[in-house]
Design a protein around this motif. Structure first.
Motif, PDB file in Angstrom:
ATOM      1  N   MET A   1      46.146  23.789  78.203  1.00 25.95           N
ATOM      2  CA  MET A   1      45.013  23.243  79.348  1.00 25.95           C
ATOM      3  C   MET A   1      45.182  23.614  80.375  1.00 25.95           C
ATOM      4  O   MET A   1      46.351  24.404  80.858  1.00 25.95           O
ATOM      5  N   ALA A   2      43.842  24.430  81.102  1.00 29.78           N
ATOM      6  CA  ALA A   2      44.115  25.040  82.239  1.00 29.78           C
ATOM      7  C   ALA A   2      43.908  24.001  83.337  1.00 29.78           C
ATOM      8  O   ALA A   2      43.316  22.816  83.459  1.00 29.78           O
ATOM      9  N   PHE A   3      44.144  25.002  84.375  1.00 28.45           N
ATOM     10  CA  PHE A   3      43.887  23.945  85.977  1.00 28.45           C
ATOM     11  C   PHE A   3      42.914  23.883  86.613  1.00 28.45           C
ATOM     12  O   PHE A   3      41.719  24.651  85.686  1.00 28.45           O
ATOM     13  N   THR A   4      42.593  22.703  87.255  1.00 27.06           N
ATOM     14  CA  THR A   4      41.139  22.210  87.537  1.00 27.06           C
ATOM     15  C   THR A   4      40.852  22.757  88.933  1.00 27.06           C
ATOM     16  O   THR A   4      42.265  22.452  90.065  1.00 27.06           O
ATOM     17  N   THR A   5      39.913  23.613  89.382  1.00 26.28           N
ATOM     18  CA  THR A   5      39.983  23.303  90.924  1.00 26.28           C
ATOM     19  C   THR A   5      39.403  22.563  91.317  1.00 26.28           C
ATOM     20  O   THR A   5      38.755  21.414  91.217  1.00 26.28           O
ATOM     21  N   VAL A   6      40.282  21.450  92.896  1.00 24.14           N
ATOM     22  CA  VAL A   6      39.972  20.423  93.449  1.00 24.14           C
ATOM     23  C   VAL A   6      38.544  20.673  94.988  1.00 24.14           C
ATOM     24  O   VAL A   6      39.623  21.540  95.440  1.00 24.14           O
ATOM     25  N   ILE A   7      37.660  20.430  94.602  1.00 27.96           N
ATOM     26  CA  ILE A   7      36.894  20.577  95.677  1.00 27.96           C
ATOM     27  C   ILE A   7      36.933  19.068  96.670  1.00 27.96           C
ATOM     28  O   ILE A   7      36.473  18.277  96.299  1.00 27.96           O
ATOM     29  N   ASN A   8      37.128  19.574  98.233  1.00 32.40           N
ATOM     30  CA  ASN A   8      37.305  18.403  98.764  1.00 32.40           C
ATOM     31  C   ASN A   8      36.418  19.125 100.276  1.00 32.40           C
ATOM     32  O   ASN A   8      36.958  19.810 101.221  1.00 32.40           O
ATOM     33  N   GLN A   9      35.171  18.560 100.669  1.00 31.66           N
ATOM     34  CA  GLN A   9      34.713  18.734 102.367  1.00 31.66           C
ATOM     35  C   GLN A   9      35.914  18.571 103.061  1.00 31.66           C
ATOM     36  O   GLN A   9      35.957  19.479 103.918  1.00 31.66           O
ATOM     37  N   ASN A  10      36.480  17.699 103.281  1.00 30.68           N
ATOM     38  CA  ASN A  10      37.446  17.372 104.745  1.00 30.68           C
ATOM     39  C   ASN A  10      38.710  18.469 104.279  1.00 30.68           C
ATOM     40  O   ASN A  10      40.130  18.113 105.153  1.00 30.68           O
ATOM     41  N   LEU A  64      62.225  27.719  95.346  1.00 26.59           N
ATOM     42  CA  LEU A  64      62.148  27.200  94.496  1.00 26.59           C
ATOM     43  C   LEU A  64      61.360  28.076  93.277  1.00 26.59           C
ATOM     44  O   LEU A  64      60.915  29.454  93.853  1.00 26.59           O
ATOM     45  N   ASP A  65      61.337  27.795  91.876  1.00 24.98           N
ATOM     46  CA  ASP A  65      61.053  28.499  91.197  1.00 24.98           C
ATOM     47  C   ASP A  65      59.900  27.681  90.134  1.00 24.98           C
ATOM     48  O   ASP A  65      59.911  26.276  90.338  1.00 24.98           O
ATOM     49  N   ILE A  66      58.861  28.170  89.787  1.00 27.65           N
ATOM     50  CA  ILE A  66      57.304  27.330  89.020  1.00 27.65           C
ATOM     51  C   ILE A  66      57.788  27.814  87.752  1.00 27.65           C
ATOM     52  O   ILE A  66      57.838  29.235  87.246  1.00 27.65           O
ATOM     53  N   VAL A  67      58.003  27.163  86.909  1.00 28.48           N
ATOM     54  CA  VAL A  67      58.334  27.839  85.238  1.00 28.48           C
ATOM     55  C   VAL A  67      56.820  26.155  84.940  1.00 28.48           C
ATOM     56  O   VAL A  67      56.883  25.575  84.816  1.00 28.48           O
ATOM     57  N   SER A  68      56.139  27.106  83.583  1.00 26.86           N
ATOM     58  CA  SER A  68      55.330  27.089  82.927  1.00 26.86           C
ATOM     59  C   SER A  68      56.295  26.025  81.573  1.00 26.86           C
ATOM     60  O   SER A  68      57.132  27.256  80.640  1.00 26.86           O
ATOM     61  N   ARG A  69      56.124  25.162  80.696  1.00 24.09           N
ATOM     62  CA  ARG A  69      56.797  25.066  79.686  1.00 24.09           C
ATOM     63  C   ARG A  69      56.562  26.081  78.329  1.00 24.09           C
ATOM     64  O   ARG A  69      55.542  26.188  78.442  1.00 24.09           O
ATOM     65  N   ASN A  70      57.002  25.762  77.503  1.00 23.09           N
ATOM     66  CA  ASN A  70      57.293  26.690  76.579  1.00 23.09           C
ATOM     67  C   ASN A  70      57.064  28.134  76.687  1.00 23.09           C
ATOM     68  O   ASN A  70      56.442  28.790  76.045  1.00 23.09           O
ATOM     69  N   GLY A  71      57.989  28.577  77.752  1.00 24.89           N
ATOM     70  CA  GLY A  71      58.182  29.383  77.931  1.00 24.89           C
ATOM     71  C   GLY A  71      57.177  30.583  78.684  1.00 24.89           C
ATOM     72  O   GLY A  71      56.630  31.962  78.632  1.00 24.89           O
ATOM     73  N   GLY A  72      56.141  30.002  79.503  1.00 25.23           N
ATOM     74  CA  GLY A  72      55.541  30.522  79.895  1.00 25.23           C
ATOM     75  C   GLY A  72      55.347  31.655  80.588  1.00 25.23           C
ATOM     76  O   GLY A  72      56.304  31.397  81.211  1.00 25.23           O
ATOM     77  N   PRO A  73      54.565  32.040  81.558  1.00 27.72           N
ATOM     78  CA  PRO A  73      54.985  32.360  82.648  1.00 27.72           C
ATOM     79  C   PRO A  73      55.430  30.767  83.885  1.00 27.72           C
ATOM     80  O   PRO A  73      55.647  30.600  84.154  1.00 27.72           O
ATOM     81  N   LEU A 117      51.927  35.019  92.890  1.00 24.19           N
ATOM     82  CA  LEU A 117      51.399  33.770  93.157  1.00 24.19           C
ATOM     83  C   LEU A 117      50.193  33.712  92.416  1.00 24.19           C
ATOM     84  O   LEU A 117      49.642  32.979  91.623  1.00 24.19           O
ATOM     85  N   ARG A 118      49.587  34.337  92.861  1.00 22.87           N
ATOM     86  CA  ARG A 118      47.323  34.675  92.700  1.00 22.87           C
ATOM     87  C   ARG A 118      47.849  34.544  90.661  1.00 22.87           C
ATOM     88  O   ARG A 118      46.849  34.225  90.121  1.00 22.87           O
ATOM     89  N   GLN A 119      48.803  36.048  90.849  1.00 17.28           N
ATOM     90  CA  GLN A 119      48.539  36.297  89.025  1.00 17.28           C
ATOM     91  C   GLN A 119      48.775  35.047  88.300  1.00 17.28           C
ATOM     92  O   GLN A 119      48.968  34.798  87.091  1.00 17.28           O
ATOM     93  N   PHE A 120      49.981  34.470  88.367  1.00 18.07           N
ATOM     94  CA  PHE A 120      50.570  33.139  88.138  1.00 18.07           C
ATOM     95  C   PHE A 120      49.870  32.499  87.747  1.00 18.07           C
ATOM     96  O   PHE A 120      49.444  31.528  87.039  1.00 18.07           O
ATOM     97  N   ILE A 121      48.648  32.119  89.206  1.00 17.54           N
ATOM     98  CA  ILE A 121      48.042  30.967  89.354  1.00 17.54           C
ATOM     99  C   ILE A 121      46.210  31.302  88.172  1.00 17.54           C
ATOM    100  O   ILE A 121      45.963  30.606  87.397  1.00 17.54           O
ATOM    101  N   GLN A 122      45.927  32.383  88.157  1.00 16.83           N
ATOM    102  CA  GLN A 122      45.293  32.583  87.072  1.00 16.83           C
ATOM    103  C   GLN A 122      45.796  33.351  86.036  1.00 16.83           C
ATOM    104  O   GLN A 122      44.380  32.587  84.978  1.00 16.83           O
ATOM    105  N   LEU A 123      46.172  32.976  85.357  1.00 24.78           N
ATOM    106  CA  LEU A 123      47.073  33.496  84.073  1.00 24.78           C
ATOM    107  C   LEU A 123      47.047  31.837  83.663  1.00 24.78           C
ATOM    108  O   LEU A 123      46.765  31.478  82.462  1.00 24.78           O
ATOM    109  N   LEU A 124      47.269  30.836  84.005  1.00 27.92           N
ATOM    110  CA  LEU A 124      47.246  29.636  84.178  1.00 27.92           C
ATOM    111  C   LEU A 124      46.078  28.971  83.952  1.00 27.92           C
ATOM    112  O   LEU A 124      45.767  27.582  83.250  1.00 27.92           O
ATOM    113  N   ILE A 125      45.116  29.741  84.400  1.00 26.10           N
ATOM    114  CA  ILE A 125      43.239  28.708  85.178  1.00 26.10           C
ATOM    115  C   ILE A 125      42.607  29.579  83.586  1.00 26.10           C
ATOM    116  O   ILE A 125      41.666  28.309  82.603  1.00 26.10           O
ATOM    117  N   VAL A 126      43.366  30.592  82.792  1.00 27.80           N
ATOM    118  CA  VAL A 126      41.955  30.882  82.194  1.00 27.80           C
ATOM    119  C   VAL A 126      42.470  30.579  80.572  1.00 27.80           C
ATOM    120  O   VAL A 126      43.591  30.158  80.038  1.00 27.80           O
TER     121      VAL A 126
END
Length: 126
Positions: A1-10, A64-73, A117-126
């Motif tokens: 499942m991909a990331f979901t964008t949070v939109i908040n006017q505040n 810190l490190d950010i590690v995705s499950r199942n050997g992902g990015p 970091l930008r590439q990491f986020i984009q890989l997990l969004i798609v």
């Protein structure tokens, strides 16, 4: 499942924030290699993660490190500073351990690390 964008006017953050569903990513202490918690949301400026209150006290800053499950990015050695830490409401009533939410801000990331970091986020969004 991909990331979901949070939109908040505040929203006061400078970077768009993305929700991280289904315990997709974990936060790991770079120095000790110990898991700190589960990523709740992430942006180029920082992230929030949940953890059990009975875990060790965290450093106010470090790497810190950010590690995705199942050997992902994954992405390693992000400098951070703690910003918030509070109890999570709505934890399971029969769970004797309390969950907390910690917000961290990434500190002084060089441009190469921001690109990674930008590439990491984009890989997990798609």
């Amino acid at each position: 499942m991909a990331f979901t964008t949070v939109i908040n006017q505040n929203e006061r953050r400078n970077s768009e924030r993305f929700l991280c569903p289904d315990q997709l990513c974990r936060v790991v202490d770079s120095a000790r290699g110990e898991e700190l918690g589960v990523v709740m949301d992430i942006s180029l400026g920082g992230l929030t993660f949940s953890y059990f209150q009975d875990q060790e006290v965290f450093e106010e800053s470090g790497t810190l490190d950010i590690v995705s499950r199942n050997g992902g990015p994954s992405i390693r050695s992000l400098s951070y500073q703690n910003v918030t830490d509070f109890d999570l409401l709505g934890s399971h009533p029969f769970d004797i351990r309390r969950r907390r939410r910690r917000g961290i801000r990434f500190e002084a990331l060089p441009s190469e690390k921001l690109v990674e970091l930008r590439q990491f986020i984009q890989l997990l969004i798609v």
